[in-house]
Design a protein around this motif. Structure first.
Motif, PDB file in Angstrom:
ATOM      1  N   MET A  16       0.812  -1.196   0.000  1.00 59.22           N
ATOM      2  CA  MET A  16       0.000   0.000   0.000  1.00 59.22           C
ATOM      3  C   MET A  16       0.862   1.269   0.000  1.00 59.22           C
ATOM      4  N   TYR A  17       2.107   1.139   0.430  1.00 59.09           N
ATOM      5  CA  TYR A  17       2.986   2.302   0.471  1.00 59.09           C
ATOM      6  C   TYR A  17       3.130   2.970  -0.893  1.00 59.09           C
ATOM      7  N   PRO A  18       3.260   2.203  -1.984  1.00 55.93           N
ATOM      8  CA  PRO A  18       3.354   2.848  -3.303  1.00 55.93           C
ATOM      9  C   PRO A  18       2.122   3.696  -3.643  1.00 55.93           C
ATOM     10  N   ALA A  19       0.947   3.253  -3.238  1.00 51.27           N
ATOM     11  CA  ALA A  19      -0.270   4.034  -3.511  1.00 51.27           C
ATOM     12  C   ALA A  19      -0.190   5.386  -2.802  1.00 51.27           C
ATOM     13  N   TYR A  20       0.289   5.384  -1.570  1.00 52.21           N
ATOM     14  CA  TYR A  20       0.425   6.638  -0.830  1.00 52.21           C
ATOM     15  C   TYR A  20       1.438   7.556  -1.513  1.00 52.21           C
ATOM     16  N   LEU A  21       2.567   7.006  -1.914  1.00 54.02           N
ATOM     17  CA  LEU A  21       3.594   7.817  -2.585  1.00 54.02           C
ATOM     18  C   LEU A  21       3.088   8.369  -3.923  1.00 54.02           C
ATOM     19  N   ARG A  22       2.344   7.547  -4.669  1.00 51.68           N
ATOM     20  CA  ARG A  22       1.769   8.047  -5.916  1.00 51.68           C
ATOM     21  C   ARG A  22       0.789   9.175  -5.629  1.00 51.68           C
ATOM     22  N   GLY A  23       0.007   9.034  -4.554  1.00 53.86           N
ATOM     23  CA  GLY A  23      -0.922  10.089  -4.171  1.00 53.86           C
ATOM     24  C   GLY A  23      -0.195  11.393  -3.883  1.00 53.86           C
ATOM     25  N   LEU A  24       0.904  11.313  -3.155  1.00 56.22           N
ATOM     26  CA  LEU A  24       1.690  12.516  -2.864  1.00 56.22           C
ATOM     27  C   LEU A  24       2.259  13.130  -4.137  1.00 56.22           C
ATOM     28  N   ALA A  25       2.733  12.267  -5.035  1.00 55.67           N
ATOM     29  CA  ALA A  25       3.299  12.764  -6.292  1.00 55.67           C
ATOM     30  C   ALA A  25       2.232  13.464  -7.127  1.00 55.67           C
ATOM     31  N   PHE A  26       1.069  12.846  -7.258  1.00 55.65           N
ATOM     32  CA  PHE A  26      -0.007  13.467  -8.021  1.00 55.65           C
ATOM     33  C   PHE A  26      -0.480  14.761  -7.355  1.00 55.65           C
ATOM     34  N   LEU A  27      -0.513  14.777  -6.036  1.00 59.25           N
ATOM     35  CA  LEU A  27      -0.914  15.991  -5.323  1.00 59.25           C
ATOM     36  C   LEU A  27       0.084  17.109  -5.594  1.00 59.25           C
ATOM     37  N   GLY A  28       1.370  16.774  -5.590  1.00 60.89           N
ATOM     38  CA  GLY A  28       2.409  17.756  -5.892  1.00 60.89           C
ATOM     39  C   GLY A  28       2.305  18.303  -7.300  1.00 60.89           C
ATOM     40  N   LEU A  29       1.784  17.496  -8.207  1.00 56.60           N
ATOM     41  CA  LEU A  29       1.584  17.915  -9.596  1.00 56.60           C
ATOM     42  C   LEU A  29       0.229  18.588  -9.803  1.00 56.60           C
TER      43      LEU A  29
ATOM     44  N   GLN B 218      -2.643  17.238  -9.626  1.00 56.80           N
ATOM     45  CA  GLN B 218      -3.545  16.330 -10.325  1.00 56.80           C
ATOM     46  C   GLN B 218      -4.466  15.697  -9.286  1.00 56.80           C
ATOM     47  N   GLY B 219      -5.434  16.502  -8.841  1.00 57.55           N
ATOM     48  CA  GLY B 219      -6.320  16.113  -7.751  1.00 57.55           C
ATOM     49  C   GLY B 219      -7.037  14.792  -7.922  1.00 57.55           C
ATOM     50  N   PRO B 220      -7.717  14.558  -9.056  1.00 59.11           N
ATOM     51  CA  PRO B 220      -8.445  13.288  -9.190  1.00 59.11           C
ATOM     52  C   PRO B 220      -7.538  12.060  -9.092  1.00 59.11           C
ATOM     53  N   ALA B 221      -6.381  12.123  -9.716  1.00 58.38           N
ATOM     54  CA  ALA B 221      -5.455  10.993  -9.658  1.00 58.38           C
ATOM     55  C   ALA B 221      -4.921  10.805  -8.242  1.00 58.38           C
ATOM     56  N   ALA B 222      -4.597  11.902  -7.575  1.00 61.33           N
ATOM     57  CA  ALA B 222      -4.113  11.820  -6.190  1.00 61.33           C
ATOM     58  C   ALA B 222      -5.196  11.265  -5.282  1.00 61.33           C
ATOM     59  N   GLY B 223      -6.407  11.766  -5.451  1.00 58.42           N
ATOM     60  CA  GLY B 223      -7.516  11.299  -4.625  1.00 58.42           C
ATOM     61  C   GLY B 223      -7.765   9.815  -4.786  1.00 58.42           C
ATOM     62  N   ALA B 224      -7.638   9.313  -5.999  1.00 53.47           N
ATOM     63  CA  ALA B 224      -7.838   7.880  -6.241  1.00 53.47           C
ATOM     64  C   ALA B 224      -6.795   7.050  -5.507  1.00 53.47           C
ATOM     65  N   GLU B 225      -5.560   7.524  -5.482  1.00 54.49           N
ATOM     66  CA  GLU B 225      -4.504   6.788  -4.783  1.00 54.49           C
ATOM     67  C   GLU B 225      -4.726   6.805  -3.269  1.00 54.49           C
TER      68      GLU B 225
ATOM     69  N   ALA C 197      -3.263   9.337   4.758  1.00 49.78           N
ATOM     70  CA  ALA C 197      -4.059   9.225   3.530  1.00 49.78           C
ATOM     71  C   ALA C 197      -5.336  10.054   3.665  1.00 49.78           C
ATOM     72  N   GLN C 198      -5.898  10.126   4.875  1.00 47.92           N
ATOM     73  CA  GLN C 198      -7.064  10.982   5.109  1.00 47.92           C
ATOM     74  C   GLN C 198      -6.704  12.436   4.839  1.00 47.92           C
ATOM     75  N   LEU C 199      -5.539  12.835   5.309  1.00 48.34           N
ATOM     76  CA  LEU C 199      -5.080  14.208   5.080  1.00 48.34           C
ATOM     77  C   LEU C 199      -4.855  14.459   3.592  1.00 48.34           C
ATOM     78  N   GLY C 200      -4.248  13.499   2.917  1.00 48.97           N
ATOM     79  CA  GLY C 200      -4.044  13.644   1.479  1.00 48.97           C
ATOM     80  C   GLY C 200      -5.363  13.775   0.735  1.00 48.97           C
ATOM     81  N   ARG C 201      -6.334  12.970   1.137  1.00 49.81           N
ATOM     82  CA  ARG C 201      -7.649  13.054   0.494  1.00 49.81           C
ATOM     83  C   ARG C 201      -8.282  14.413   0.759  1.00 49.81           C
ATOM     84  N   ALA C 202      -8.141  14.923   1.963  1.00 52.25           N
ATOM     85  CA  ALA C 202      -8.680  16.251   2.285  1.00 52.25           C
ATOM     86  C   ALA C 202      -8.055  17.313   1.393  1.00 52.25           C
ATOM     87  N   ARG C 203      -6.763  17.221   1.206  1.00 54.27           N
ATOM     88  CA  ARG C 203      -6.071  18.204   0.375  1.00 54.27           C
ATOM     89  C   ARG C 203      -6.501  18.113  -1.087  1.00 54.27           C
ATOM     90  N   THR C 204      -6.706  16.902  -1.593  1.00 57.04           N
ATOM     91  CA  THR C 204      -7.150  16.773  -2.982  1.00 57.04           C
ATOM     92  C   THR C 204      -8.572  17.287  -3.147  1.00 57.04           C
TER      93      THR C 204
END
Length: 95
Positions: free
Chosen positions: A1-14, A16-23, A43-50
């Motif tokens: 699951m760690y890769p999904a979190y890292l992809r979410g952070l990467a998409f958030l940094g770019l 790309q909200g929908p892609a980050a939110g999905a991760e 991940a909850q925080l990441g979802r909030a940010r997206t």
């Protein structure tokens, strides 16, 4: 699951909200797998940010509340915790 979190952070940094939110949602949807893994709360925080990035204030507010509830006992001086509280406070008021 760690890769999904890292992809979410990467998409958030770019911004790309929908892609980050999905991760981040992958993490949230598999609570039984991640149990008390610290990234589950983040991940909850990441979802909030997206959600905030997408302009979905009501959903962002709920996700921030979920994160802050999970971290209610956290050290108030933690920069990540302070940043999340600040972002939550800056959300537009509910109508």
């Amino acid at each position: 699951m760690y890769p999904a979190y890292l992809r979410g952070l990467a998409f958030l940094g770019l911004k790309q909200g929908p892609a980050a939110g999905a991760e981040f949602q992958k993490f949230i949807d598999h609570r039984g797998v991640v149990l008390n893994f610290p990234l589950a709360a983040l991940a909850q925080l990441g979802r909030a940010r997206t959600q905030a990035l997408a302009g979905n204030v009501a959903a962002a507010r709920t996700s921030y509340q979920n994160f802050l509830g999970l971290w209610h006992g956290a050290d108030a001086d933690l920069p990540l915790f302070q940043e999340a509280k600040s972002q939550y406070a800056r959300l537009p008021a509910a109508r």
